[in-house]
Design a protein around this motif. Sequence first.
Motif, PDB file in Angstrom:
ATOM      1  N   SER A  64       0.872  -1.104  -0.062  1.00  0.00           N
ATOM      2  CA  SER A  64      -0.049  -0.005   0.047  1.00  0.00           C
ATOM      3  C   SER A  64       1.047   1.191   0.101  1.00  0.00           C
ATOM      4  CB  SER A  64      -1.005  -0.098   1.241  1.00  0.00           C
ATOM      5  OG  SER A  64      -1.961  -1.206   1.155  1.00  0.00           O
ATOM      6  N   ALA A  65       0.312   2.216  -0.098  1.00  0.00           N
ATOM      7  CA  ALA A  65       1.025   3.584  -0.361  1.00  0.00           C
ATOM      8  C   ALA A  65       1.894   3.912   0.831  1.00  0.00           C
ATOM      9  CB  ALA A  65       0.087   4.939   0.031  1.00  0.00           C
ATOM     10  N   ILE A  66       3.043   4.457   0.700  1.00  0.00           N
ATOM     11  CA  ILE A  66       4.066   4.840   1.687  1.00  0.00           C
ATOM     12  C   ILE A  66       3.866   6.264   2.219  1.00  0.00           C
ATOM     13  CG2 ILE A  66       6.769   5.455   1.658  1.00  0.00           C
ATOM     14  CD1 ILE A  66       7.136   3.230  -0.357  1.00  0.00           C
ATOM     15  N   THR A  67       3.873   6.104   3.399  1.00  0.00           N
ATOM     16  CA  THR A  67       3.615   7.344   4.310  1.00  0.00           C
ATOM     17  C   THR A  67       4.750   8.453   4.890  1.00  0.00           C
ATOM     18  OG1 THR A  67       3.449   5.972   6.249  1.00  0.00           O
ATOM     19  CG2 THR A  67       1.449   6.228   5.040  1.00  0.00           C
ATOM     20  N   CYS A  68       5.899   7.539   4.919  1.00  0.00           N
ATOM     21  CA  CYS A  68       7.046   8.357   5.394  1.00  0.00           C
ATOM     22  C   CYS A  68       8.500   7.565   4.976  1.00  0.00           C
ATOM     23  CB  CYS A  68       7.190   8.347   6.801  1.00  0.00           C
ATOM     24  SG  CYS A  68       8.460   9.500   7.709  1.00  0.00           S
ATOM     25  N   VAL A  69       9.455   8.361   4.543  1.00  0.00           N
ATOM     26  CA  VAL A  69      10.899   7.804   4.476  1.00  0.00           C
ATOM     27  C   VAL A  69      11.877   8.462   5.428  1.00  0.00           C
ATOM     28  CG1 VAL A  69      10.363   7.144   2.148  1.00  0.00           C
ATOM     29  CG2 VAL A  69      10.990   9.584   2.489  1.00  0.00           C
ATOM     30  N   ALA A  70      12.713   7.843   5.787  1.00  0.00           N
ATOM     31  CA  ALA A  70      13.679   8.427   6.695  1.00  0.00           C
ATOM     32  C   ALA A  70      15.114   7.617   6.773  1.00  0.00           C
ATOM     33  CB  ALA A  70      13.231   8.156   8.340  1.00  0.00           C
ATOM     34  N   PHE A  71      16.143   8.482   6.516  1.00  0.00           N
ATOM     35  CA  PHE A  71      17.340   7.880   6.299  1.00  0.00           C
ATOM     36  C   PHE A  71      18.046   7.569   7.859  1.00  0.00           C
ATOM     37  CE2 PHE A  71      17.407   9.792   2.077  1.00  0.00           C
ATOM     38  CZ  PHE A  71      17.917   9.055   1.402  1.00  0.00           C
ATOM     39  N   HIS A  72      18.772   6.690   7.874  1.00  0.00           N
ATOM     40  CA  HIS A  72      19.462   6.326   9.113  1.00  0.00           C
ATOM     41  C   HIS A  72      20.582   7.477   8.893  1.00  0.00           C
ATOM     42  CE1 HIS A  72      21.956   4.203  11.863  1.00  0.00           C
ATOM     43  NE2 HIS A  72      21.152   3.456  12.150  1.00  0.00           N
ATOM     44  N   PRO A  73      20.985   7.909  10.192  1.00  0.00           N
ATOM     45  CA  PRO A  73      21.900   9.009  10.531  1.00  0.00           C
ATOM     46  C   PRO A  73      23.348   8.519  10.386  1.00  0.00           C
ATOM     47  CG  PRO A  73      21.052   8.435  12.645  1.00  0.00           C
ATOM     48  CD  PRO A  73      20.412   7.572  11.638  1.00  0.00           C
ATOM     49  N   VAL A  74      23.688   7.065  10.389  1.00  0.00           N
ATOM     50  CA  VAL A  74      24.830   6.686  10.184  1.00  0.00           C
ATOM     51  C   VAL A  74      25.172   5.645   8.898  1.00  0.00           C
ATOM     52  CG1 VAL A  74      26.842   5.501  11.498  1.00  0.00           C
ATOM     53  CG2 VAL A  74      25.450   6.892  12.458  1.00  0.00           C
ATOM     54  N   TYR A  75      24.507   4.585   8.884  1.00  0.00           N
ATOM     55  CA  TYR A  75      24.496   3.572   8.113  1.00  0.00           C
ATOM     56  C   TYR A  75      23.712   3.974   6.575  1.00  0.00           C
ATOM     57  CZ  TYR A  75      25.850   1.163  12.172  1.00  0.00           C
ATOM     58  OH  TYR A  75      26.679   0.919  13.410  1.00  0.00           O
ATOM     59  N   SER A  76      24.132   3.279   5.791  1.00  0.00           N
ATOM     60  CA  SER A  76      23.579   3.485   4.322  1.00  0.00           C
ATOM     61  C   SER A  76      22.022   2.840   4.373  1.00  0.00           C
ATOM     62  CB  SER A  76      24.450   2.881   2.924  1.00  0.00           C
ATOM     63  OG  SER A  76      24.500   1.451   3.791  1.00  0.00           O
ATOM     64  N   GLN A  77      21.198   3.206   5.252  1.00  0.00           N
ATOM     65  CA  GLN A  77      19.879   2.508   5.393  1.00  0.00           C
ATOM     66  C   GLN A  77      18.817   3.800   5.327  1.00  0.00           C
ATOM     67  OE1 GLN A  77      20.326   0.540   9.034  1.00  0.00           O
ATOM     68  NE2 GLN A  77      20.423  -1.559   8.032  1.00  0.00           N
ATOM     69  N   VAL A  78      17.739   3.244   4.816  1.00  0.00           N
ATOM     70  CA  VAL A  78      16.720   4.252   4.670  1.00  0.00           C
ATOM     71  C   VAL A  78      15.365   3.351   5.206  1.00  0.00           C
ATOM     72  CG1 VAL A  78      16.209   3.772   2.290  1.00  0.00           C
ATOM     73  CG2 VAL A  78      15.076   5.907   3.348  1.00  0.00           C
ATOM     74  N   VAL A  79      14.630   4.086   5.869  1.00  0.00           N
ATOM     75  CA  VAL A  79      13.305   3.146   6.248  1.00  0.00           C
ATOM     76  C   VAL A  79      11.838   3.772   5.846  1.00  0.00           C
ATOM     77  CG1 VAL A  79      11.951   2.706   8.412  1.00  0.00           C
ATOM     78  CG2 VAL A  79      14.532   2.466   8.481  1.00  0.00           C
ATOM     79  N   THR A  80      11.129   2.909   5.478  1.00  0.00           N
ATOM     80  CA  THR A  80       9.749   3.388   5.030  1.00  0.00           C
ATOM     81  C   THR A  80       8.802   2.837   5.917  1.00  0.00           C
ATOM     82  OG1 THR A  80       9.700   1.450   3.599  1.00  0.00           O
ATOM     83  CG2 THR A  80      10.359   3.505   2.667  1.00  0.00           C
ATOM     84  N   SER A  81       7.724   3.815   5.859  1.00  0.00           N
ATOM     85  CA  SER A  81       6.412   3.204   6.518  1.00  0.00           C
ATOM     86  C   SER A  81       5.250   3.030   5.774  1.00  0.00           C
ATOM     87  CB  SER A  81       6.195   4.032   7.832  1.00  0.00           C
ATOM     88  OG  SER A  81       5.900   5.333   7.370  1.00  0.00           O
ATOM     89  N   SER A  82       4.449   2.471   5.649  1.00  0.00           N
ATOM     90  CA  SER A  82       3.235   2.350   5.029  1.00  0.00           C
ATOM     91  C   SER A  82       1.968   1.951   5.478  1.00  0.00           C
ATOM     92  CB  SER A  82       3.640   0.900   3.976  1.00  0.00           C
ATOM     93  OG  SER A  82       2.574   0.863   3.012  1.00  0.00           O
ATOM     94  N   GLU A  83       0.921   2.316   4.554  1.00  0.00           N
ATOM     95  CA  GLU A  83      -0.419   2.073   4.805  1.00  0.00           C
ATOM     96  C   GLU A  83      -0.838   0.590   5.070  1.00  0.00           C
ATOM     97  OE1 GLU A  83      -3.014   3.950   2.174  1.00  0.00           O
ATOM     98  OE2 GLU A  83      -2.516   5.820   2.870  1.00  0.00           O
ATOM     99  N   ASP A  84       0.255  -0.176   4.679  1.00  0.00           N
ATOM    100  CA  ASP A  84       0.039  -1.772   5.023  1.00  0.00           C
ATOM    101  C   ASP A  84       0.330  -2.276   6.208  1.00  0.00           C
ATOM    102  OD1 ASP A  84       2.839  -1.831   4.839  1.00  0.00           O
ATOM    103  OD2 ASP A  84       3.268  -2.715   2.757  1.00  0.00           O
ATOM    104  N   CYS A  85       0.536  -1.605   7.154  1.00  0.00           N
ATOM    105  CA  CYS A  85       0.890  -1.642   8.432  1.00  0.00           C
ATOM    106  C   CYS A  85       2.413  -2.033   8.881  1.00  0.00           C
ATOM    107  CB  CYS A  85       0.017  -2.749   8.915  1.00  0.00           C
ATOM    108  SG  CYS A  85      -1.967  -2.449   8.696  1.00  0.00           S
ATOM    109  N   SER A  86       3.204  -2.013   7.938  1.00  0.00           N
ATOM    110  CA  SER A  86       4.695  -2.299   8.008  1.00  0.00           C
ATOM    111  C   SER A  86       5.540  -1.343   7.862  1.00  0.00           C
ATOM    112  CB  SER A  86       4.827  -3.502   7.097  1.00  0.00           C
ATOM    113  OG  SER A  86       5.149  -3.026   5.575  1.00  0.00           O
ATOM    114  N   ILE A  87       6.759  -1.637   8.283  1.00  0.00           N
ATOM    115  CA  ILE A  87       7.978  -0.887   8.156  1.00  0.00           C
ATOM    116  C   ILE A  87       8.969  -1.612   7.557  1.00  0.00           C
ATOM    117  CG2 ILE A  87       9.559   0.255   9.399  1.00  0.00           C
ATOM    118  CD1 ILE A  87       7.431   0.585  11.729  1.00  0.00           C
TER     119      ILE A  87
END
Length: 367
Positions: free
Chosen positions: A48-71
């Motif tokens: 489902s739709a992505i609601t937020c994106v957030a980069f990790h402050p140190v590592y080469s990671q980015v996190v997404t949250s969604s209307e599908d209830c998952s991260i």
Amino acid sequence: MSAKIMRLETMVETLQEDLKNFGKGKKKDASLALPRAPAKFTCKGHKSAITCVAFHPVYSQVVTSSEDCSIMVWDYDEGQQEKKLKGHIDVVQHVTFNQDGKLLASCSADLSIKVWNVEKALCVKTMKGHDHTVSCVEFIASGDRLMSCSRDKSIKLWDVQSGYCLRTIQGHRDWVRQVKITPCSTLFASCSIDHTVRVWDFKKAEEIITFRDHKHVVDAIAFSHERADKVLLKHVHGTNGSKEAEAKTAGSNAKETSSPYTPQFIASASRDKTIKIFHIPSGAMVADINGHENWVRGVLFHPSGKYLLSCADDQTIRVWDLEKRFRCRKILEDAHDPFVTCIDWNMSRPVLASGGVDNIMKIWECS
């Protein structure tokens, strides 16, 4: 037709300026890097739709949250999903890291806030107290507390270790869409369906000023930083600056202050299709930016302080030049179909992430 003409004019102006500044024999300033099309990675995994994106402050990671209830946790160098965090039972509205990236906070329409150990993909704390959808959550710089806002019209302050609600702050007349905290934790700001942007004293939890210039829901806000203030103060005190402006930014040319800085401006993005920038000390609106053709969903200040980035339901991500009367510097067309819901800038490297109603997260290289 007029919108198409404006876009073409923006493209021509951008090319002319790039040719002038970075022509043959001239080296481009990496600090001024802007996102370029096409996207480096198009990451699929959410249902489902992505609601937020957030980069990790140190590592080469980015996190997404969604209307599908998952991260989901992604490696943005490879464009690959690394982990999936499950625990919420309704739409996950927002995610944010603490300063060292060891903890991630999320909030949801299931009325809860969760704190995660990302490395172990483990929920270490669940906080409940809001009476409706929790729309945004932010860590205080120290990391021991966090703030949340909700459709129940309230803002709450929480102790991370105990999970206890320390304070409930009232003031908005409708759903509070976002809350943001300054790095020095002296101020926080909120925006709402009630069309207002409010700035508060963090210690006293008292409202300092309310901006009522928008004509529709305000979905997103962003505090400026020291470099952006240096540019924006010229619009307050005159194009050549003034003694007051120079005094406030003295020494910032040579060296940025090491102690946490209190921003002087706040930008807001609204469903009235505009972005506005307000000077907090004076209450003056210094910019009323028009150009998006639909609801504006997200806004952030470029690290250089020279630009502002925004995303909207018109499928675009736009870059606005703060030095040149807030004109549109660049447009990423068809960034997502049909709506771009969120953007985030990586403070470690010049990379932009975006999310959309198309269930996709994109990584954009900058140059």
